[in-house]
Design a protein around this motif. Sequence first.
Motif, PDB file in Angstrom:
ATOM      1  N   LYS A   2       0.723  -1.026   0.025  1.00  0.00           N
ATOM      2  CA  LYS A   2      -0.123   0.064  -0.081  1.00  0.00           C
ATOM      3  C   LYS A   2       0.874   1.116   0.025  1.00  0.00           C
ATOM      4  O   LYS A   2       1.959   1.322   0.668  1.00  0.00           O
ATOM      5  CB  LYS A   2      -0.945   0.043   1.119  1.00  0.00           C
ATOM      6  N   GLU A  20       0.385   5.590   0.085  1.00  0.00           N
ATOM      7  CA  GLU A  20      -0.414   7.023   0.185  1.00  0.00           C
ATOM      8  C   GLU A  20       0.391   8.105  -0.405  1.00  0.00           C
ATOM      9  O   GLU A  20       1.437   8.334   0.026  1.00  0.00           O
ATOM     10  CB  GLU A  20      -0.872   7.271   1.511  1.00  0.00           C
ATOM     11  N   ILE A  52      -4.635   6.811  -2.535  1.00  0.00           N
ATOM     12  CA  ILE A  52      -4.379   5.474  -1.682  1.00  0.00           C
ATOM     13  C   ILE A  52      -4.288   4.382  -2.801  1.00  0.00           C
ATOM     14  O   ILE A  52      -5.294   4.059  -3.441  1.00  0.00           O
ATOM     15  CB  ILE A  52      -5.230   5.099  -0.533  1.00  0.00           C
TER      16      ILE A  52
END
Length: 71
Positions: A32, A34, A57
């Motif tokens: 992940k 952001e 995101i």
Amino acid sequence: MLNGIFLFDKIFYCFLRKKYNSTCFLQTKIKKVEIESQDKIQWTLDGEDGGEAEKVIIENINKRIKYIIPK
């Protein structure tokens, strides 16, 4: 201004030569990420307009798609 031009030239050269482990790029495996910006950034997702956003995101959801293949 010249420093920016030389830096761009170096990044472009490394990208064309696929030298991703140089000082120009950071390569890592992540699940992940952001990304935040003070200005809205226009995004494209798989060739489609993703709109504009100040925060994005991006998440890799492994094995999330099920395929049904006829016999």
